[in-house]
Enzyme design. Sequence first.
Site, PDB file in Angstrom:
ATOM      1  N   ASN A 170       0.802  -1.226   0.000  1.00 40.74           N
ATOM      2  CA  ASN A 170       0.000   0.000   0.000  1.00 40.74           C
ATOM      3  C   ASN A 170       0.835   1.275   0.000  1.00 40.74           C
ATOM      4  O   ASN A 170       0.300   2.374   0.028  1.00 40.74           O
ATOM      5  CB  ASN A 170      -0.998   0.000   1.166  1.00 40.74           C
ATOM      6  CG  ASN A 170      -0.329  -0.015   2.517  1.00 40.74           C
ATOM      7  OD1 ASN A 170       0.865  -0.276   2.624  1.00 40.74           O
ATOM      8  ND2 ASN A 170      -1.094   0.263   3.559  1.00 40.74           N
ATOM      9  N   CYS A 171       2.144   1.161  -0.049  1.00 38.50           N
ATOM     10  CA  CYS A 171       3.037   2.320  -0.123  1.00 38.50           C
ATOM     11  C   CYS A 171       2.983   2.890  -1.545  1.00 38.50           C
ATOM     12  O   CYS A 171       3.157   2.159  -2.526  1.00 38.50           O
ATOM     13  CB  CYS A 171       4.460   1.886   0.230  1.00 38.50           C
ATOM     14  SG  CYS A 171       5.715   3.139  -0.103  1.00 38.50           S
ATOM     15  N   ASP A 172       2.741   4.184  -1.673  1.00 38.82           N
ATOM     16  CA  ASP A 172       2.627   4.808  -2.996  1.00 38.82           C
ATOM     17  C   ASP A 172       3.885   4.645  -3.836  1.00 38.82           C
ATOM     18  O   ASP A 172       3.803   4.400  -5.039  1.00 38.82           O
ATOM     19  CB  ASP A 172       2.290   6.300  -2.862  1.00 38.82           C
ATOM     20  CG  ASP A 172       0.852   6.535  -2.406  1.00 38.82           C
ATOM     21  OD1 ASP A 172       0.019   5.624  -2.577  1.00 38.82           O
ATOM     22  OD2 ASP A 172       0.570   7.621  -1.876  1.00 38.82           O
TER      23      ASP A 172
END
Length: 116
Positions: free
Chosen positions: A9-11
């Site tokens: 979920n890290c951009d």
Amino acid sequence: MITLYGIPNCDTVKKARQWLTAQQLDFTFHDFKKQGVDAALLGHWIGEIGLDKLINRAGTTWRALSDAEKAQAANVDGAIALLQAKPSIIKRPVLDNAGKLSVGFKAEQWQEAFGK
């Protein structure tokens, strides 16, 4: 063999995964929150790229640590234990491209590294 380490979920990790896919490069994704990170692997990363580059001291997880936890990151053994306990403080993504390591994602640098 290309392995991308990070948190899904890290951009920045999302951008890196999209870039690798768009370049049609086969890679394995290792979610170090779900799959963990081996102490020996962390030791190797620290030896190759250094603690300062591997630890994300600008992130919210780092800022939420106690002073005692932050002090743990001053030596290799303490840092490895801290990184295993709180993998969110590992700067992301970590890319292992056939043994050559890099941390973070910048499309221009990756284009050069992959000859794209």
